[in-house]
Design an enzyme around this catalytic site. Structure first.
Site, PDB file in Angstrom:
ATOM      1  N   ASP A   9       0.855  -1.177   0.000  1.00  9.58           N
ATOM      2  CA  ASP A   9       0.000   0.000   0.000  1.00  9.58           C
ATOM      3  C   ASP A   9       0.895   1.232   0.000  1.00  9.58           C
ATOM      4  O   ASP A   9       2.108   1.151   0.209  1.00  9.58           O
ATOM      5  CB  ASP A   9      -0.931  -0.022   1.214  1.00  9.58           C
ATOM      6  CG  ASP A   9      -2.286   0.605   0.915  1.00  9.58           C
ATOM      7  OD1 ASP A   9      -2.326   1.542   0.090  1.00  9.58           O
ATOM      8  OD2 ASP A   9      -3.291   0.175   1.500  1.00  9.58           O
ATOM      9  N   TRP A  10       0.296   2.394  -0.186  1.00 15.92           N
ATOM     10  CA  TRP A  10       1.044   3.600  -0.497  1.00 15.92           C
ATOM     11  C   TRP A  10       1.710   4.216   0.749  1.00 15.92           C
ATOM     12  O   TRP A  10       1.078   4.407   1.779  1.00 15.92           O
ATOM     13  CB  TRP A  10       0.110   4.617  -1.142  1.00 15.92           C
ATOM     14  CG  TRP A  10       0.043   4.568  -2.642  1.00 15.92           C
ATOM     15  CD1 TRP A  10       0.009   5.653  -3.473  1.00 15.92           C
ATOM     16  CD2 TRP A  10       0.009   3.432  -3.511  1.00 15.92           C
ATOM     17  NE1 TRP A  10      -0.037   5.246  -4.790  1.00 15.92           N
ATOM     18  CE2 TRP A  10      -0.035   3.892  -4.836  1.00 15.92           C
ATOM     19  CE3 TRP A  10       0.033   2.051  -3.285  1.00 15.92           C
ATOM     20  CZ2 TRP A  10      -0.068   3.034  -5.936  1.00 15.92           C
ATOM     21  CZ3 TRP A  10       0.002   1.189  -4.370  1.00 15.92           C
ATOM     22  CH2 TRP A  10      -0.050   1.675  -5.675  1.00 15.92           C
TER      23      TRP A  10
END
Length: 617
Positions: free
Chosen positions: A331-332
């Protein structure tokens, strides 16, 4: 369509090929007759270290005015497309706001033409978060804009019809493909087992068997079959191994929501949809930010670090036990933090906050991840290789996986799109109509009390309507809009889902978290209206709100998860019948929510409405 700065040649045997390495000779990786595996093996051996490192990063990108490439001074990667694609050799990008369909296609072609100037012309894979919503939710999804608008995934789940999900997936595939988007950062197949969790509107509910069926249909709909091909959009199912059981329902985007808990011992339930997504051929999986607390696998305690850092989860469970050999993309923002408009968002380095950025990156790669989402620090990975912390052989394993997806999508042979086709396909009338009908049909009718012995729905033409939360232009289609509920034949009030507004950290304002209770003044006012005129309430249920506050006085209670004003009018007028059934239970009280177990579906005692509730008109 603009031509790329790349020559298309013909080999001595008559095979046409793109001269990707600019040498005038057809190399094996340029040969369209070879298998993706053969081409990937050949290309991995040819790439420089810098090219391999660039493949590890999946960064955010913006579209410039009119579909131009975003320009900048080259010193900040996100201010310049060239700095990212040419200088850093990053070729996986997550696009945010899009202009018109034609301008989006123009930008995509310009981006691919720029990529064709790099040493091996590795095409760019453009990805996106969901973008078929009726409302904007920055940080999680985008409003449809030029594309067709559909219910949120939780709204689609209310239809409890796997084929309708497949229909949506194919519609989205067509529109993505037309503008050059080839990677969907979805489906989100977490189980929404914690009622307070703010991201469950993008789940398909909490029934593990149903969500598993949906996962397969969704992946196949985007792929247009069991495998990736030139007309496919690759999917990245998330958030492995299930992001639903958040402690107290807080979200793991933020430091106070980092813990995932399993008081009911139901960890295995949350894996069920991911098993099906893997079997259906999803090209990638994304682990969530959350860190497991008190979790054991096969009797061994799991390290309490974010799933993106967790070798037991990514290598031990996902790779070795479940046999997944696709791409794992974090995820970011696991490595570096950001500050936007004066609001910080720390790196989601839960459990490893003490590590340096370099050590975080090394731990992620050692855990088994192939890509770092939302990151652009290629210099850190280069430093790790130069220090011997990451071996080039380890890079090659991930690089091959990443190249295989591009090759299976046909990007090396033709990454360009047609602007005319984009304008024709995006927002096409039949796609818009299908989306609007799905929005209306996904609404759930929970109460329908007669007035003077007669049903209220569908509304009779010519009634006087008092409205709140619903545009008068939409209401006027059904009757005369008046300003005083006492003068109306019926009052129609649409309600947003309740939440506790927060705005200290970047993105907080977009995440609807905290209490499920409506404001007491709002409740009192609606109950007062109900004393003077029949009250129709349309409640958005992106989370299971505490509807008990006015369910006993509403003449009609309708719920939705992503229905436009027009779709709402379709239901009230009788043009479309609401077919939805609740994809979760609606709790009776906040105390019941607090006493429930975060990892167990529909676990509140004596719910006001059980999962599956819904009436027919």
């Amino acid at each position: 369509m603009p031509e790329p700065e790349l020559t298309t040649l013909t080999a001595p045997d008559g095979t046409a090929f793109r001269d990707l390495d600019h040498d005038g000779v057809m190399a094996p990786f340029e040969d369209p007759r070879r298998t993706p595996g053969e081409r990937a093996d050949d290309l991995v051996a040819r790439l420089s270290l810098a090219e391999k490192i660039g493949l590890f990063f999946h960064d955010i990108i913006e579209v410039g005015p009119g579909g131009a490439l975003m320009e900048g001074d080259g010193r900040v990667a996100r201010s310049s497309t060239r700095a990212r694609v040419v200088d850093r050799l990053i070729n996986h990008v997550n696009v945010h706001a899009l202009p018109t369909a034609r301008e989006s296609a123009r930008w995509s072609n310009a981006l691919q033409a720029l990529a064709a100037t790099t040493p091996h012309s590795i095409p760019v894979t453009v990805s996106t978060d969901p973008r078929h919503s009726s409302t904007e939710n920055s940080g999680a999804a985008f409003a449809a804009g030029a594309m067709s608008a559909w219910p949120e995934p939780l709204g689609l789940a209310a239809l409890h019809d796997v084929e309708r999900v497949r229909e949506f997936a194919d519609a989205a595939r067509q529109e993505y493909l037309a503008v050059g988007i080839r990677s969907a950062l979805h489906p989100q197949i977490d189980l929404g087992t914690e009622p307070r969790w703010g991201r469950q509107f993008h789940t398909f509910g909490n029934d593990s068997a149903f969500v598993a069926d949906v996962a397969a249909a969704y992946v196949e709909g985007f792929q247009l079959g069991p495998d990736l091909g030139p007309t496919s959009v690759a999917t990245m199912a998330k958030h492995f191994p299930g992001g639903g059981p958040q402690l107290d329902g807080e979200d793991a985007h933020f430091p106070y929501g980092r813990e995932q808990v399993y008081p009911g011992g139901r960890f295995a339930d949350h894996l069920v949809p991911f098993r099906r997504a893997i079997a259906a051929g999803t090209s990638a999986l994304m682990p969530y930010y959350g860190m497991p607390v008190g979790l054991e696998l096969d009797g061994v305690p799991v390290e309490e670090v974010g799933f993106g850092y967790n070798r037991q989860i990514l290598t031990g469970l996902l790779r070795e036990q479940l046999g997944f050999d696709g791409v794992i993309c974090t995820d970011w923002g696991l490595v570096t933090g950001t500050v936007v408009a004066g609001r910080p968002l720390p790196a989601r380095a839960w459990g490893v906050e003490h590590l340096s950025e370099l050590d975080r990156l090394v731990k992620i790669i050692d855990a088994g991840a192939d890509q770092l989402g939302g990151e652009s620090r290629t210099d850190l990975l280069l430093e790790a290789v130069e220090q011997g912390l990451v071996g080039e052989q380890r890079l090659d394993a991930s690089v091959r996986r990443l190249l295989l997806v591009k090759l299976r999508l046909g990007l090396f042979d033709d990454p360009f799109v047609d602007e005319d086709v984009a304008e024709e396909v995006v927002g096409r009338a039949d796609l818009r109509a299908a989306g609007r009908r799905a929005q209306a049909e996904s609404m759930v009718l929970l109460e329908h009390r007669p007035v003077a012995g007669a049903p209220v729905l569908p509304l009779r033409p010519g009634l006087r309507l008092y409205v709140e939360g619903w545009p008068e232009t939409a209401a006027a289609r059904l009757g005369e809009v008046v300003g005083d509920p006492a003068e109306a034949d019926v009052a129609v009030v649409r309600l947003e889902a309740p939440f506790e507004p927060r705005d200290d950290l970047f993105l907080e304002t977009f995440f609807h978290q905290g209490s499920l209770a409506y404001r007491p003044g709002l409740v009192a006012r609606l109950r007062q209206i109900a004393r003077t005129t029949p009250l129709i309430i349309g409640a958005n249920l992106e989370r299971p709100a505490l509807l008990a506050a006015f369910a006993d006085v509403a003449t009609v209670l309708l719920t939705d998860v992503g229905a436009s004003a027009e779709a709402f009018a379709d239901v009230l007028s009788g043009a479309v019948a609401p077919l939805g059934r609740l994809p979760f239970e609606v709790p009776r009280s906040a105390d019941a929510v607090r006493r429930s177990q975060s990892d167990v579906a529909n676990d509140t005692e004596d719910p006001l409405y059980p999962a599956g509730a819904g009436l027919s008109v």
